[in-house]
Enzyme design. Structure first.
Site, PDB file in Angstrom:
ATOM      1  N   ASP A   8       0.858  -1.211  -0.105  1.00  0.00           N
ATOM      2  CA  ASP A   8      -0.081   0.191  -0.027  1.00  0.00           C
ATOM      3  C   ASP A   8       0.798   1.284  -0.056  1.00  0.00           C
ATOM      4  O   ASP A   8       1.784   1.232   0.938  1.00  0.00           O
ATOM      5  CB  ASP A   8      -0.913  -0.047   1.185  1.00  0.00           C
ATOM      6  CG  ASP A   8      -2.038  -0.976   1.244  1.00  0.00           C
ATOM      7  OD1 ASP A   8      -2.104  -1.604   0.084  1.00  0.00           O
ATOM      8  OD2 ASP A   8      -2.606  -0.965   2.182  1.00  0.00           O
ATOM      9  N   ASP A 128     -15.341  -4.287  -1.593  1.00  0.00           N
ATOM     10  CA  ASP A 128     -14.965  -3.856  -0.346  1.00  0.00           C
ATOM     11  C   ASP A 128     -16.295  -4.077   0.640  1.00  0.00           C
ATOM     12  O   ASP A 128     -17.157  -3.203   0.450  1.00  0.00           O
ATOM     13  CB  ASP A 128     -14.185  -2.465  -0.221  1.00  0.00           C
ATOM     14  CG  ASP A 128     -12.961  -2.675  -1.026  1.00  0.00           C
ATOM     15  OD1 ASP A 128     -12.484  -3.690  -1.499  1.00  0.00           O
ATOM     16  OD2 ASP A 128     -12.598  -1.588  -1.634  1.00  0.00           O
TER      17      ASP A 128
END
Length: 243
Positions: A8, A128
């Site tokens: 990330d 998500d």
């Protein structure tokens, strides 16, 4: 089953957030490409890369870092702020192997369909999940749409790969939500990559067992557990190859 170690990126650096909260950030490396080199050295073919700044801003912000990761020689699965066709084309032009649509997929089926027609299995959709609903815009908002409904719509559009993240377990090192992953695998024919909660070797063992019942469970994303040295990537790769 494929293991996808995760990188990330925020502010050009390799970080991890807890449940996607920007204020709960841990910096693990200044140079994400160095991390990718470690993953490659461990034997990983793929790396899952998220531009966190892009997810919050609505367009990619760290493409130079992504390009440096591509140069390491791994297959890159990339998401974060890909909400226009131009942004998708820029990412693919960098050499990314697969792009992940999130927010825009929940908003526009026609957008997804157009990209699947143009780029085929290079297009994945990230689903998500927050309490069974779809989280969007860097997980700071929730759409009035269930994860299973969105998954079925994407499957119907011909999306080859769905990345299912359980936000409640993401970055928590509490183990994956196996019931939620199984429910999604049962609902679609698309390949499913599970994400969220992996904290130990047994979590991957349990996902591999789930993959024996659901052939479309294709992989698992592992992030914080690697950085906190709860698991070793080479061991997980061997485990996945044997399953």
């Amino acid at each position: 089953m494929t293991i996808y170690p995760a990188i990330d990126i925020k502010g050009g650096r390799c970080v991890r957030l807890t449940q996607g909260r920007a204020e709960q950030e841990t910096i693990y490396a200044q140079n994400p490409a160095d991390v990718a080199m470690q993953f490659r050295a461990a034997g990983s073919e793929w790396v899952h890369v998220v531009d966190l700044d892009g997810a919050f801003a609505g367009e990619p912000q760290n493409l130079a870092a992504v390009q440096a990761i591509v140069a390491v020689g791994m297959k890159v699965q990339f998401g974060g702020g890909l909400r226009t066709r131009a942004a998708v084309e820029r990412a693919l032009a960098l050499g990314v192997s697969r792009v992940v649509l999130g927010t825009r997929a929940a908003e526009s089926e026609s957008f997804v369909g157009e990209l699947v027609q143009a780029f085929g299995d290079k297009i994945a959709v990230g689903i998500d999940a927050k309490n069974g609903k779809v989280a969007v815009k860097g997980w700071v908002a929730t759409a009035d749409l269930s994860t299973l409904v969105l998954a079925r719509r994407m499957d119907t559009l011909g999306v080859a790969t769905l990345i299912h993240t359980d936000i409640g377990t993401d970055g928590m090192l509490t183990g994956p939500n196996l019931a939620a992953q199984e429910a999604l695998c049962s609902a679609v024919k698309s390949r499913v990559i599970a994400s969220g909660g992996v904290s130990r070797r047994d979590d991957v063992v349990n996902l591999a067992k789930l993959a024996q019942r659901h052939a479309n469970l294709d992989g698992v994303i592992v992030g914080k557990a690697l950085y906190e040295r709860r698991v070793e990537l080479a061991d997980l790769l061997s485990l996945a190859a044997a399953s």
